[in-house]
Design an enzyme around this catalytic site. Structure first.
Site, PDB file in Angstrom:
ATOM      1  N   SER A 152       0.856  -1.197   0.000  1.00 46.25           N
ATOM      2  CA  SER A 152       0.000   0.000   0.000  1.00 46.25           C
ATOM      3  C   SER A 152       0.885   1.237   0.000  1.00 46.25           C
ATOM      4  CB  SER A 152      -0.870   0.006   1.255  1.00 46.25           C
ATOM      5  OG  SER A 152      -1.488   1.262   1.422  1.00 46.25           O
ATOM      6  N   TYR A 165      -2.612  -0.757  10.381  1.00 44.21           N
ATOM      7  CA  TYR A 165      -2.721  -1.127   8.961  1.00 44.21           C
ATOM      8  C   TYR A 165      -1.414  -0.757   8.248  1.00 44.21           C
ATOM      9  CZ  TYR A 165      -4.232  -1.058   4.071  1.00 44.21           C
ATOM     10  OH  TYR A 165      -4.313  -1.276   2.713  1.00 44.21           O
TER      11      TYR A 165
HETATM   12  N1  LIG Z   1      -8.519  -0.367  -1.902  1.00 41.59           N
HETATM   13  C1  LIG Z   1      -7.498   0.395  -1.589  1.00 41.59           C
HETATM   14  O1  LIG Z   1      -7.622   1.634  -1.572  1.00 41.59           O
HETATM   15  C2  LIG Z   1      -6.161  -0.208  -1.300  1.00 41.59           C
HETATM   16  C3  LIG Z   1      -5.052   0.658  -1.215  1.00 41.59           C
HETATM   17  C4  LIG Z   1      -3.805   0.114  -0.927  1.00 41.59           C
HETATM   18  C5  LIG Z   1      -3.655  -1.245  -0.753  1.00 41.59           C
HETATM   19  N2  LIG Z   1      -4.744  -2.067  -0.843  1.00 41.59           N
HETATM   20  C6  LIG Z   1      -4.539  -3.494  -0.609  1.00 41.59           C
HETATM   21  O2  LIG Z   1      -5.087  -4.227  -1.687  1.00 41.59           O
HETATM   22  C7  LIG Z   1      -5.399  -5.547  -1.233  1.00 41.59           C
HETATM   23  C8  LIG Z   1      -6.773  -5.935  -1.753  1.00 41.59           C
HETATM   24  O3  LIG Z   1      -7.747  -5.104  -1.155  1.00 41.59           O
HETATM   25  P1  LIG Z   1      -9.006  -4.522  -1.947  1.00 41.59           P
HETATM   26  O4  LIG Z   1      -8.884  -3.045  -1.910  1.00 41.59           O
HETATM   27  O5  LIG Z   1      -9.184  -5.205  -3.233  1.00 41.59           O
HETATM   28  O6  LIG Z   1     -10.162  -4.879  -0.901  1.00 41.59           O
HETATM   29  P2  LIG Z   1     -11.435  -5.842  -1.017  1.00 41.59           P
HETATM   30  O7  LIG Z   1     -12.265  -5.467  -2.178  1.00 41.59           O
HETATM   31  O8  LIG Z   1     -12.059  -5.797   0.343  1.00 41.59           O
HETATM   32  O9  LIG Z   1     -10.787  -7.271  -1.268  1.00 41.59           O
HETATM   33  C9  LIG Z   1     -10.075  -7.931  -0.274  1.00 41.59           C
HETATM   34  C10 LIG Z   1      -9.864  -9.362  -0.698  1.00 41.59           C
HETATM   35  O10 LIG Z   1      -9.084 -10.021   0.310  1.00 41.59           O
HETATM   36  C11 LIG Z   1      -9.756 -11.223   0.661  1.00 41.59           C
HETATM   37  N3  LIG Z   1      -9.497 -11.582   2.041  1.00 41.59           N
HETATM   38  C12 LIG Z   1      -9.704 -10.862   3.160  1.00 41.59           C
HETATM   39  N4  LIG Z   1      -9.363 -11.571   4.248  1.00 41.59           N
HETATM   40  C13 LIG Z   1      -8.951 -12.781   3.786  1.00 41.59           C
HETATM   41  C14 LIG Z   1      -8.485 -13.947   4.410  1.00 41.59           C
HETATM   42  N5  LIG Z   1      -8.361 -14.043   5.753  1.00 41.59           N
HETATM   43  N6  LIG Z   1      -8.146 -15.015   3.649  1.00 41.59           N
HETATM   44  C15 LIG Z   1      -8.263 -14.936   2.308  1.00 41.59           C
HETATM   45  N7  LIG Z   1      -8.690 -13.868   1.654  1.00 41.59           N
HETATM   46  C16 LIG Z   1      -9.033 -12.795   2.391  1.00 41.59           C
HETATM   47  C17 LIG Z   1     -11.236 -10.941   0.432  1.00 41.59           C
HETATM   48  O11 LIG Z   1     -11.914 -12.158   0.186  1.00 41.59           O
HETATM   49  P3  LIG Z   1     -12.836 -12.945   1.213  1.00 41.59           P
HETATM   50  O12 LIG Z   1     -13.489 -11.939   2.092  1.00 41.59           O
HETATM   51  O13 LIG Z   1     -13.738 -13.687   0.303  1.00 41.59           O
HETATM   52  O14 LIG Z   1     -11.913 -13.861   1.944  1.00 41.59           O
HETATM   53  C18 LIG Z   1     -11.166 -10.118  -0.840  1.00 41.59           C
HETATM   54  O15 LIG Z   1     -11.112 -10.941  -1.953  1.00 41.59           O
HETATM   55  C19 LIG Z   1      -5.290  -5.504   0.299  1.00 41.59           C
HETATM   56  O16 LIG Z   1      -4.085  -6.126   0.692  1.00 41.59           O
HETATM   57  C20 LIG Z   1      -5.253  -4.023   0.622  1.00 41.59           C
HETATM   58  O17 LIG Z   1      -4.531  -3.760   1.798  1.00 41.59           O
HETATM   59  C21 LIG Z   1      -5.985  -1.576  -1.117  1.00 41.59           C
END
Ligand SMILES: NC(=O)c1ccc[n+]([C@@H]2O[C@H](COP(=O)([O-])OP(=O)(O)OC[C@H]3O[C@@H](n4cnc5c(N)ncnc54)[C@H](OP(=O)(O)O)[C@@H]3O)[C@@H](O)[C@H]2O)c1
Length: 278
Positions: A152, A165
């Protein structure tokens, strides 16, 4: 006389038949990555806990067959089973693994339940370690592969109300930076991705309590643009990809002087992004 050191160059261009496993594929960035990978002809392993969402995604992706891998990345045995199943069912190999699964709980540290501290640590940090650890052995044995860690922008510069986080994301950064060097000469490489605010479900459960500095929804970048940037970085074997670009610039500013980054952040996000002036 200067010495020329030859190392094995690892380039994984995603194409027909590439075997790629993505954690957190049921939504957001992971889902967008799975779609881009399948569009380029990859056979994709879709790992997460929401099996229904993974199955409907697998059914709608082009190519395949793609593999639904139910797994909680916080549970090492789950991850090892998922990776082993994928490797076995795709003919004994894996060229790309994306450690993307993650969760976020924002809020003042003193008000953050200790259970949420543990959960973010287990999912974001240890989940990354278990995923990479399980996928590395088959890659190194084949002498080819690429690891992507979705960290991130918070790893470049962490923000108030996101201390834990940010710490889990900085742990991913430190891990990836060292491991990329450690893998030199193995044929396996590694890229760390630093997304800024991306339009996903990450903060859906805490929308009403997000910090003032968070812009979110209206100004967030689409996950498919980030997915393209990540796959481009893999093809070029880049050590890092920051998207949107302002994330990388903030990282540079913070590297030069945290105080300079404070000033930049106050201009871009208001006083709540860096309230302390010293
Ligand atoms: N969105 C942003 O602004 C942003 C910015 C910087 C970094 N990120 C990073 O990007 C990554 C993806 O996040 P996203 O933004 O796409 O959020 P999201 O839409 O909430 O997706 C998160 C994904 O992680 C999975 N997940 C959560 N807990 C899990 C577990 N214990 N085991 C397996 N899978 C799990 C969820 O699937 P299930 O719930 O089905 O398990 C879902 O597929 C994260 O690492 C986040 O920190 C996001």
């Amino acid at each position: 006389m200067p010495m020329i050191v030859l190392t094995t160059l690892a380039r994984v261009e995603v194409t027909t038949g590439t075997r790629a496993l993505v954690t957190g594929a049921s939504s957001g960035i992971g889902r967008a990555l799975a779609q881009k990978l399948a569009q380029r002809g990859a056979r994709v392993g879709l790992a997460a806990r929401s099996v229904d969402q993974l199955e409907s995604l697998a059914a709608e992706l082009p190519g395949g067959p793609h593999l639904v891998l139910p797994c909680d990345v916080a549970v090492r045995a789950d991850v090892e089973t998922a990776v082993a199943r994928f490797v076995a069912q795709t003919g004994g190999g894996i060229e790309l693994v994306v450690a993307n699964a993650g969760i976020a709980h924002y809020g003042p540290f003193r008000e953050l339940a200790p259970e949420l501290v543990e959960r973010m640590t287990q999912v974001n940090w240890l989940g990354t370690v278990w995923t990479v650890r399980a996928a590395l052995e088959p890659m190194v044995a084949a002498g080819r592969g690429h690891v992507v860690i979705v960290s991130s922008g918070a790893a470049q510069r962490s923000f108030p109300d996101a201390a834990v986080y940010g710490a889990t994301k900085a742990a991913q950064r430190a891990f990836g930076e060292a491991l990329r060097h450690e893998l030199d000469g193995t044929g396996v490489s590694l890229t760390v991705a630093y997304p800024g605010e991306i339009a996903t479900s990450l903060h859906d459960h805490e929308k009403a309590t997000m910090p003032v500095w968070y812009h979110g929804d209206a100004r967030a970048s689409p996950p498919d643009e980030l997915a393209d940037a990540i796959l481009d970085a893999v093809a070029r074997d880049r050590r890092a990809v920051a998207y949107p670009r302002v994330v990388g610039l903030l990282g540079v500013a913070h590297g030069i002087s945290p105080r300079l980054a404070d000033t930049v952040l106050r201009r871009l996000r208001g006083p709540s992004a860096a309230p302390r002036r010293d």
